[in-house]
Write an enzyme that holds these catalytic residues in place. Sequence first.
Site, PDB file in Angstrom:
ATOM      1  CG  HIS A 125      28.089  -8.532  31.598  1.00 32.95           C
ATOM      2  ND1 HIS A 125      27.817  -8.605  33.015  1.00 32.95           N
ATOM      3  CD2 HIS A 125      29.486  -8.057  31.913  1.00 32.95           C
ATOM      4  CE1 HIS A 125      28.481  -8.434  33.962  1.00 32.95           C
ATOM      5  NE2 HIS A 125      29.833  -8.170  33.470  1.00 32.95           N
ATOM      6  CB  CYS A 126      27.937  -2.945  30.530  1.00 29.87           C
ATOM      7  SG  CYS A 126      29.068  -1.486  30.093  1.00 29.87           S
ATOM      8  N   PRO A 127      31.252  -4.286  30.667  1.00 30.73           N
ATOM      9  CG  PRO A 127      32.704  -4.731  29.247  1.00 30.73           C
ATOM     10  CD  PRO A 127      31.395  -4.840  29.368  1.00 30.73           C
TER      11      PRO A 127
ATOM     12  CG  ASN B 196      32.108  -5.511  37.594  1.00 29.02           C
ATOM     13  OD1 ASN B 196      31.994  -6.356  37.044  1.00 29.02           O
ATOM     14  ND2 ASN B 196      32.274  -5.653  38.759  1.00 29.02           N
ATOM     15  CG  ASN B 197      24.894  -4.049  36.839  1.00 28.95           C
ATOM     16  OD1 ASN B 197      24.539  -5.358  37.061  1.00 28.95           O
ATOM     17  ND2 ASN B 197      24.466  -3.010  37.589  1.00 28.95           N
TER      18      ASN B 197
END
Length: 374
Positions: free
Chosen positions: A191-193, A196-197
Site C-alpha cells: 500500500h503506497c501512501p 493513497n492507493n
Amino acid sequence: MGSSWRWQLSRAMRLALWWCRLCCPQRGGRGGGDKLWTRGRLSELWSYGKVLLKSLYFNSLNNSDTLLDCAFEPVYWIVDNVTRWFGVVFVCLVILLTTSVVAIVYLFVLPTIFSTYPVHWVVWHLCYGHWLLIMVVFHYYKAATTSPGQPPKDKIHIPSVSICKKCITPKPARTHHCSICNMCVLKMDHHCPWLNNCVGHFNHRYFFSFCLYMMLGCIYCSISSRDMFLEAYSAIEVRLDDSSHFQSYYQTPPPAYTFRETTAHKSIVFLWVLTSSVAVALGGLTLWHAVLISRGETSVERHINRKETKRLKEKGKVFRNPYHHGKINNWKLLLGVEKKSHWVTRFLLPSSHLPCGDGIMWDSTVTRRDPMAI
Ligand SMILES: [Zn+2]
Ligand SMILES: [Zn+2]
C-alpha cells in the site's frame, strides 16, 4: 452464529461445573496418599482450568496469529486510519512539491540554459525535460487513480488458494488483503501512501514507471541546476557573512541583490536540495523494485518466499518461485511487451494498455510435485 454462541456458552458452563466439583473437598479419608492425591488434584484442576479458558475462545481456525491479531486490533485500526488520512496529505505534498520544482525550472533554470547553452543543447534540454515531465505526470495520475484489481465478488468458483478472513471471499494466488483499503488486492505489492492507493496487478507498471521517471527527472534537475546551485549557495553565504560583518564593524555593506535575484537564489537551493535527496531515496526504492521484478516477486511475496526458502532448507529441499519466468520475461510480463516495438510505444511513451493476464489465473513454472509458496 447465535446457536454456536449458545453452544460455546453451555460447554464453558459445563466445564466450570466440573471445575467447581473438583475444587470441593470430597468425603472419605485418603490415608497416607494425601500428598499425592492433592498434587494429582491440583494438576487436574490446572488442566481443567486451561480447557475452560480455551473453550471461551477456541474454534478450529484459531491459532496464535489470530489471537495476536485480535489483541492488536485497536492498534491496527488506529494505524490504518492514520495512514488512510495521511495518504491524502501525502498526495497533496507530491503534487505541491512537483509543481514547485517545475515552476522553478521554468522560471530560473530554463532561461539560464537559453542564454548560456548552444542551440543543440537547448533543444536537448527542452525535449528531454518535457518528455520526463509528461512521463512523471502520466504515470503518477494513472498509478493513483487506477484500481489495483479485486477478486470478483459475484463469482464463487474462481481458482483460489484460501479464503480471506476479512472479506469472506475466495483469495486467488498472489492476492492479499489490504487493511488500509479494506479489500483484497490482486497481486498485491504494497500500500503506497504517496499514491493513497494499493499497488497491485493493474497499476504495478504505472507505479514502477512513476518511480523510474521521477528518479530520472530528479537526477536531471539536480545535474542541470548544479552550477546555478553552487553560485546561489555562495551568493547566499557571502550575503550572510557580509551582513554580519557589516553589523559588527560598520564596514562594507552587503552586495545589493534585487528581490528577483534573492528569490532565484533561494529557489535554486531549494530545487537542488530537494531533487538530490529525492533522487537518492527514490533511486534506492526503484532499484529494490527492479530487483523484485527481475525475480518475479512482489514485496509481499519477498517475505513469504524468504520464510519458505528457510523452512524448506531445513527439510533439505530447495524453494523455487513459481512465478519466476526468467529475468527478461518477468520484465516483459510487467511492462506488457509482446513485440520489440512495444519497448518504445509501451515503455518509453505513455501507454494505458492493460497488463498480461487477469490477475486471478497465473502461469506457474513449478509442477505440483515441486515445493511452492502459497
Ligand atoms: Zn480481503
Ligand atoms: Zn491498500
